[in-house]
Design a protein around this motif. Structure first.
Motif, PDB file in Angstrom:
ATOM      1  N   THR A 167       0.827  -1.209   0.000  1.00 18.80           N
ATOM      2  CA  THR A 167       0.000   0.000   0.000  1.00 18.80           C
ATOM      3  C   THR A 167       0.854   1.249   0.000  1.00 18.80           C
ATOM      4  O   THR A 167       0.580   2.200  -0.746  1.00 18.80           O
ATOM      5  N   TYR A 168       1.899   1.254   0.800  1.00 20.51           N
ATOM      6  CA  TYR A 168       2.725   2.460   0.935  1.00 20.51           C
ATOM      7  C   TYR A 168       3.756   2.587  -0.186  1.00 20.51           C
ATOM      8  O   TYR A 168       3.963   3.688  -0.719  1.00 20.51           O
ATOM      9  N   GLY A 190       0.162   5.986  -9.332  1.00 17.73           N
ATOM     10  CA  GLY A 190      -0.223   7.389  -9.238  1.00 17.73           C
ATOM     11  C   GLY A 190      -0.815   7.808  -7.912  1.00 17.73           C
ATOM     12  O   GLY A 190      -1.233   8.951  -7.749  1.00 17.73           O
ATOM     13  N   LEU A 191      -0.883   6.877  -6.947  1.00 18.64           N
ATOM     14  CA  LEU A 191      -1.426   7.197  -5.616  1.00 18.64           C
ATOM     15  C   LEU A 191      -0.275   7.247  -4.619  1.00 18.64           C
ATOM     16  O   LEU A 191       0.518   6.310  -4.536  1.00 18.64           O
ATOM     17  N   ARG A 192      -0.210   8.319  -3.846  1.00 20.92           N
ATOM     18  CA  ARG A 192       0.877   8.482  -2.885  1.00 20.92           C
ATOM     19  C   ARG A 192       0.322   8.803  -1.495  1.00 20.92           C
ATOM     20  O   ARG A 192       0.389   9.950  -1.045  1.00 20.92           O
ATOM     21  N   PRO A 193      -0.230   7.793  -0.816  1.00 15.26           N
ATOM     22  CA  PRO A 193      -0.801   8.046   0.515  1.00 15.26           C
ATOM     23  C   PRO A 193       0.284   8.309   1.552  1.00 15.26           C
ATOM     24  O   PRO A 193       1.398   7.769   1.463  1.00 15.26           O
ATOM     25  N   GLU A 194      -0.025   9.146   2.533  1.00 13.45           N
ATOM     26  CA  GLU A 194       0.872   9.349   3.666  1.00 13.45           C
ATOM     27  C   GLU A 194       0.867   8.083   4.526  1.00 13.45           C
ATOM     28  O   GLU A 194       0.085   7.153   4.295  1.00 13.45           O
ATOM     29  N   ILE A 235      -5.725   2.192   5.012  1.00 12.77           N
ATOM     30  CA  ILE A 235      -6.154   1.486   3.801  1.00 12.77           C
ATOM     31  C   ILE A 235      -5.785   0.010   3.880  1.00 12.77           C
ATOM     32  O   ILE A 235      -6.616  -0.872   3.604  1.00 12.77           O
ATOM     33  N   ALA A 239      -2.102   5.271   4.583  1.00 13.92           N
ATOM     34  CA  ALA A 239      -1.669   3.999   3.991  1.00 13.92           C
ATOM     35  C   ALA A 239      -1.945   2.847   4.955  1.00 13.92           C
ATOM     36  O   ALA A 239      -2.398   1.767   4.550  1.00 13.92           O
ATOM     37  N   LEU A 284       1.511   1.545  -4.246  1.00 20.17           N
ATOM     38  CA  LEU A 284       0.502   2.430  -4.834  1.00 20.17           C
ATOM     39  C   LEU A 284       1.092   3.635  -5.577  1.00 20.17           C
ATOM     40  O   LEU A 284       0.501   4.085  -6.563  1.00 20.17           O
ATOM     41  N   PRO A 285       2.234   4.194  -5.130  1.00 24.70           N
ATOM     42  CA  PRO A 285       2.821   5.300  -5.895  1.00 24.70           C
ATOM     43  C   PRO A 285       3.082   4.959  -7.359  1.00 24.70           C
ATOM     44  O   PRO A 285       3.089   5.836  -8.219  1.00 24.70           O
TER      45      PRO A 285
END
Length: 217
Positions: A75-76, A83-87, A94, A91, A79-80
């Motif tokens: 997830t961390y 195109g997704l970059r959760p903190e 999720i 993360a 996902l980047p």
């Protein structure tokens, strides 16, 4: 003894409690989201909707058999690439939600199946649709039976938040590591403190769950 006294200075205790707050925050959000998503997935599996139920079941089986640590890692760090970059905290939420939802889904499906089939048949015979019978008759009985198992699963989720330390989420375990990283003599006191704090949170949730179960019964 002096090491224990120094380990529990007000500065360290406050820092540890800050981590506890993050642990509770992640747990509460993950519990709410996973309960909602898991219930939906469990109902879909039980309903045996053409193709959809099988696909959902296949995905659930895959996620349930993958270590939570890998899901957090993907997830961390994964996902980047899409195109997704959760903190770190989002993360962790999720990852916890995705993993826990699959567990809740199986509990919900089993809980619904444990209800006497005659309940559904009786409700349908009164003119209710499948959805109405499921919502008003079957699910209330199923959830009442599922309470102990669901509470146990949520307790496990709270303890699993410690795995989020792999992506440096500032939760309780990570804060403890920071503290004993400054002084190796603080390792035992910090782990003792973690054990007490996890016990308090998990035991409190268990007591609340038992009270809810008694009221519903």
């Amino acid at each position: 003894m002096q090491n224990w006294i120094n380990a529990f200075s007000w500065l360290n205790v406050r820092f540890l409690l800050m981590g506890l707050w993050v642990t509770i925050y992640i747990s509460v959000i993950s519990v709410i989201l996973s309960f909602i998503l898991g219930s939906i997935l469990g109902i879909i599996r039980y309903s045996k909707i053409k193709f959809i139920s099988k696909i959902v079941g296949f995905i659930i089986d895959i996620i349930r058999n993958v270590p939570l640590l890998l899901i957090i890692f993907f997830t961390y760090f994964g996902l980047p690439n899409f195109g997704l970059r959760p903190e770190t905290i989002p993360a962790a939420i999720i990852a916890m939600t995705v993993f826990e939802s699959t567990m809740i889904a199986e509990i919900v499906r089993s809980g619904i199946q444990s209800v006497d089939p005659g309940q559904m048949e009786g409700a349908r015979s009164t003119g209710m649709s499948f959805v109405q019978a499921l919502w008003h008759v079957v699910l209330p009985q199923a959830y009442k039976n599922m309470i102990p198992t669901i509470i146990s699963q949520f307790v496990s989720l709270i303890k699993d938040t410690s795995l989020a330390t792999i992506i440096v989420v500032p939760e309780m375990m990570q804060h403890a590591q920071v503290i004993y990283g400054q002084n190796a003599n603080y390792i035992l006191p910090m782990f003792a403190a973690l054990a007490v704090l996890y016990f308090i949170v998990c035991f409190t949730l268990s007591v609340i769950g038992n009270q809810i179960g008694k009221r519903l019964s």
